[in-house]
Write a protein that holds these residues in place. Sequence first.
Motif, short mmCIF file in Angstrom:
data_model
loop_
_atom_site.label_atom_id
_atom_site.label_comp_id
_atom_site.label_asym_id
_atom_site.label_seq_id
_atom_site.Cartn_x
_atom_site.Cartn_y
_atom_site.Cartn_z
N THR A 92 -1.12 8.08 -4.96
CA THR A 92 -1.58 7.84 -3.56
C THR A 92 -3.08 7.92 -3.59
O THR A 92 -3.92 8.86 -4.11
CB THR A 92 -1.06 8.88 -2.72
OG1 THR A 92 0.46 8.84 -2.76
CG2 THR A 92 -1.37 8.66 -1.33
N ARG A 135 6.59 2.66 7.12
CA ARG A 135 8.08 2.94 6.47
C ARG A 135 7.86 3.96 5.21
O ARG A 135 9.07 4.24 4.71
CB ARG A 135 8.71 1.43 6.24
CG ARG A 135 10.19 1.80 5.95
CD ARG A 135 10.92 0.47 5.80
NE ARG A 135 10.77 -0.44 6.66
CZ ARG A 135 11.15 -1.79 6.74
NH1 ARG A 135 11.47 -2.25 5.37
NH2 ARG A 135 11.14 -2.50 7.51
N GLN A 136 6.60 3.83 4.60
CA GLN A 136 6.71 4.54 3.51
C GLN A 136 5.86 6.05 3.50
O GLN A 136 4.99 6.42 2.41
CB GLN A 136 5.74 3.65 2.53
CG GLN A 136 6.43 2.24 2.24
CD GLN A 136 5.74 1.19 1.70
OE1 GLN A 136 4.61 0.68 2.01
NE2 GLN A 136 6.19 0.73 0.57
N LYS A 137 5.83 6.66 4.47
CA LYS A 137 5.21 7.90 4.45
C LYS A 137 5.70 8.79 3.31
O LYS A 137 5.05 9.67 2.65
CB LYS A 137 5.79 8.62 5.61
CG LYS A 137 5.08 10.05 5.97
CD LYS A 137 5.63 10.62 7.13
CE LYS A 137 5.09 12.23 7.36
NZ LYS A 137 5.44 12.72 8.64
N ASP A 138 7.05 8.92 3.05
CA ASP A 138 7.55 9.72 1.93
C ASP A 138 7.02 9.34 0.67
O ASP A 138 6.77 10.18 -0.22
CB ASP A 138 9.27 9.46 1.86
CG ASP A 138 9.68 8.40 1.44
OD1 ASP A 138 9.22 7.19 2.30
OD2 ASP A 138 10.69 7.90 0.90
N ILE A 139 6.81 8.24 0.31
CA ILE A 139 6.05 7.59 -1.00
C ILE A 139 4.70 8.03 -0.98
O ILE A 139 4.30 8.55 -2.29
CB ILE A 139 6.18 6.16 -1.33
CG1 ILE A 139 7.70 5.67 -1.27
CG2 ILE A 139 5.37 5.52 -2.22
CD1 ILE A 139 7.81 4.51 -1.62
N GLU A 141 3.53 10.57 0.34
CA GLU A 141 3.38 12.09 0.20
C GLU A 141 3.90 12.46 -1.58
O GLU A 141 3.13 13.19 -1.94
CB GLU A 141 4.36 12.86 0.97
CG GLU A 141 3.95 12.68 2.51
CD GLU A 141 4.88 13.18 3.38
OE1 GLU A 141 6.25 13.45 3.31
OE2 GLU A 141 4.56 13.67 4.61
N ARG A 142 4.94 11.73 -1.78
CA ARG A 142 5.47 12.20 -3.06
C ARG A 142 4.19 11.76 -4.19
O ARG A 142 4.01 12.52 -5.51
CB ARG A 142 6.56 11.14 -3.40
CG ARG A 142 7.11 11.54 -4.80
CD ARG A 142 8.76 11.15 -4.79
NE ARG A 142 9.06 9.94 -4.16
CZ ARG A 142 9.72 9.63 -2.87
NH1 ARG A 142 10.00 10.77 -2.28
NH2 ARG A 142 9.98 8.36 -2.52
N ASP A 153 11.57 3.72 -6.22
CA ASP A 153 10.24 3.43 -5.43
C ASP A 153 9.30 2.36 -5.79
O ASP A 153 8.75 1.97 -4.84
CB ASP A 153 9.42 4.75 -5.74
CG ASP A 153 9.94 6.15 -5.23
OD1 ASP A 153 10.71 6.15 -4.36
OD2 ASP A 153 9.43 7.33 -5.57
N THR A 210 2.18 7.53 11.59
CA THR A 210 3.20 6.76 11.60
C THR A 210 3.72 5.82 12.93
O THR A 210 4.55 5.18 12.72
CB THR A 210 4.55 7.29 11.18
OG1 THR A 210 4.91 8.32 11.89
CG2 THR A 210 4.26 8.10 9.79
#
Length: 212
Positions: A92, A135-139, A141-142, A153, A210
């Motif tokens: 990220t 839509r990709q907040k989790d990505i 963060e990951r 992913d 978001t």
Amino acid sequence: MADLSLKNISVVGGCAVVQAVVTAVSLGEAEFVQAIYRDTYLAKRAVALDVPRSKLPFYPLDKQTKTLLRQMPSAMWVVSTSAAHGEDLAMTATSVTVPAAARGMMCFNVGHSSAFYAGLGGVGAGVRLFALSTRQKDIAERYVTRAALGKEDRTRVEEECMVAASCTIEHTEDVQDHHIVLTKIDGVKVPEKDEEGLMPLVWQHGKLITES
């Protein structure tokens, strides 16, 4: 206004890449600061930063000044590459920029201690840069702490991003604990969106935004 200490100048792709360290920031007699990113989607996210007159100017670049600068909104990206052993890696990034004077170029930074840096190739290697959507907040963060890009992913990054750029590394430079990477854009793809009003994912005030 910022005072800079010039460190190095490199000519890359017909433009000068200037490396400098910010030594001081002065906001003059401003009652407040407003950051406006013209000609980009961030222009819709102008942010007013309250700065009491008694706190101006900031000199030298202290903790308070750094806190103020970090309030500026930054677009969230994922940068991916294939390591020499064949594994897909990702990280990220908020450091992705498009140099105004270098057409067809993109730049990003990567920390020397990251697993992504360990697998990143040199000049001539390929990378892909994805501007993330809300839509990709989790990505986002990951891949701050993880480097190995999973198949699911990878599909989501490609299909749900705002825009994707395929690039070739043209120049690299080590600056303190970071690696500056300048790339040439080979191709750009804008995925079809099935959700109206989908916005770019932005980092501001210490969190991911978001909602528009």
